[in-house]
Design a protein around this motif. Structure first.
Motif, PDB file in Angstrom:
ATOM      1  N   LEU A 245       0.827  -1.206   0.000  1.00  0.00           N
ATOM      2  CA  LEU A 245       0.000   0.000   0.000  1.00  0.00           C
ATOM      3  C   LEU A 245       0.865   1.261   0.000  1.00  0.00           C
ATOM      4  N   LEU A 248       2.445   1.708  -3.478  1.00  0.00           N
ATOM      5  CA  LEU A 248       1.502   2.164  -4.499  1.00  0.00           C
ATOM      6  C   LEU A 248       1.107   3.627  -4.280  1.00  0.00           C
ATOM      7  N   ASN A 249       0.939   4.016  -3.025  1.00  0.00           N
ATOM      8  CA  ASN A 249       0.613   5.416  -2.746  1.00  0.00           C
ATOM      9  C   ASN A 249       1.750   6.341  -3.162  1.00  0.00           C
ATOM     10  N   ARG A 252       1.596   6.745  -6.853  1.00  0.00           N
ATOM     11  CA  ARG A 252       0.490   7.616  -7.243  1.00  0.00           C
ATOM     12  C   ARG A 252       0.875   9.087  -7.040  1.00  0.00           C
ATOM     13  N   LYS A 257       1.395   5.377 -12.907  1.00  0.00           N
ATOM     14  CA  LYS A 257       0.283   4.430 -12.941  1.00  0.00           C
ATOM     15  C   LYS A 257       0.834   3.013 -12.925  1.00  0.00           C
ATOM     16  N   PRO A 266      -7.399  -5.545  -3.373  1.00  0.00           N
ATOM     17  CA  PRO A 266      -6.711  -4.272  -3.123  1.00  0.00           C
ATOM     18  C   PRO A 266      -6.807  -3.882  -1.653  1.00  0.00           C
ATOM     19  N   GLN A 268      -6.965  -1.059  -0.344  1.00  0.00           N
ATOM     20  CA  GLN A 268      -7.678   0.198  -0.131  1.00  0.00           C
ATOM     21  C   GLN A 268      -8.708   0.368  -1.240  1.00  0.00           C
ATOM     22  N   MET A 271      -8.616   2.360  -5.496  1.00  0.00           N
ATOM     23  CA  MET A 271      -7.229   2.549  -5.947  1.00  0.00           C
ATOM     24  C   MET A 271      -7.219   2.851  -7.442  1.00  0.00           C
ATOM     25  N   HIS A 273      -5.066   2.207  -9.678  1.00  0.00           N
ATOM     26  CA  HIS A 273      -4.206   1.326 -10.463  1.00  0.00           C
ATOM     27  C   HIS A 273      -4.998   0.153 -11.055  1.00  0.00           C
ATOM     28  N   TRP A 275      -5.691  -3.593 -11.372  1.00  0.00           N
ATOM     29  CA  TRP A 275      -5.476  -4.657 -10.373  1.00  0.00           C
ATOM     30  C   TRP A 275      -5.891  -5.991 -10.967  1.00  0.00           C
TER      31      TRP A 275
END
Length: 332
Positions: A245, A248-249, A252, A257, A266, A268, A271, A273, A275
């Protein structure tokens, strides 16, 4: 979907003429040529862009063909054949003197396998029947550009190699999805040189022990043993689940991407992205892996992120493929 008699006849005709044929196996699709014809084998290397010293696996129709290609076959190798053939196991054996260097990469060993796919077996039987009294085998590495993602459908082969392959036999999606286990029986105690669907625990049932694994620097050289292999053109990173997480944050916030491949949902909601959820068991994950990598490579993202896998022995084959994919990704 299933090739008809005319398709098989055309495939045999092409192989006898020294041409290439795409064929399904239970592992991945292969790019096949007459293994006894060095000029035909050279076309495999040209189509794939494969290094000339990288050996090929010879596919044969049954156990009775082994002595045509190999010598000094130890009893343990015959036991492994009886247990796992037809199936996703390749045996490395001392080669007969006549076997072309083009197939073996100049080594004194040859890799042999009886594939467990009905289309591949039918083609091998028909090819052998067309050459009575002659050693008949089809050299068939994965039908993709060298180092890239192996194909698991006929459409993948066409996408990868296009007009370089005169005929692709369509046998549907591959049941296993990753390449065969390779076990070396040429140096005494059997050693795994490439993990696959047949795991060390499966092999223990025949060998009486868990075999040693030499996946990086083992001798002889075998298919799929380079550090960079099975790779997408998009950069790929393996990220531990507990860091996923945050990683990925951070991507972002940088405006990047990602396409994520994970056996988990996921972490969260919402998201941004792409998946791809894969099965949480190693067999199902392996079956879907290459198709997922290929799809994510076409997703228009900056990075493919794969959640790291468990370290247990049953995940070893998939972990091996992903490690090599990461090493070769991004055009490396």
């Amino acid at each position: 979907m299933v090739p008809n008699a005319a398709d098989f006849a055309r495939a045999v005709e092409l192989l006898l003429a020294g041409e290439l044929v795409g064929l399904p196996t239970e592992t991945v699709y292969g790019l096949g040529a007459d293994a006894a014809n060095p000029a035909a084998v050279a076309k495999i290397f040209a189509a794939k862009g494969r290094p000339a010293d990288h050996p090929l696996i010879v596919h044969v129709a049954g156990h009775d063909a082994v002595d045509q290609w190999a010598e000094q076959v130890p009893p343990v190798a015959w036991e492994l054949m009886e247990t796992f053939w037809p199936g996703p196991l390749t045996l490395i054996l001392k080669k007969q003197a006549w076997v072309p260097d083009a197939v073996t990469g100049g080594q004194d060993t040859v890799g042999l396998r009886v594939p467990g796919h009905p289309v591949a077996l039918e083609l091998l039987r028909r090819f052998a029947a067309a050459r009575p009294g002659v050693a008949a085998g089809i050299a068939a590495p994965s039908a993709n550009r060298f180092g890239r993602i192996s194909p698991t459908t006929a459409a993948h082969v066409a996408e990868e190699l296009g007009d370089a392959v005169p005929l692709i036999l369509d046998g549907g999606a591959c049941a296993v999805g990753i390449e065969s286990t390779i076990i070396d029986c040429s140096r005494g105690e059997p050693v795994v040189l490439r993990p696959g669907h047949i795991s060390p625990l499966h092999l223990e049932a025949v060998l009486g022990r868990v075999p040693a694994i030499e996946i990086s620097h083992g001798a002889p050289r075998v298919s799929g043993s380079l550090e960079a292999h099975y790779a997408p053109l998009t950069p790929l990173r393996l990220v531990a689940g507990e860091r996923l997480l945050d990683f990925l944050n951070a991507q972002r916030h940088r405006g990047g991407k990602c396409a994520v491949i994970s056996p988990n949902q996921p972490p969260q909601a919402g998201m941004p992205h792409v998946w791809r959820l894969l099965p949480a068991d190693p067999v199902g994950y392996a079956h879907d892996l290459y198709a997922a990598l290929r799809d994510m490579d076409h997703a228009g993202v900056d990075l493919i992120v794969v959640e790291s896998l468990p370290t247990s022995a049953d995940w070893a084959a998939v972990a091996d493929r992903l490690r090599r994919a990461a090493a070769g990704s991004g055009g490396a």
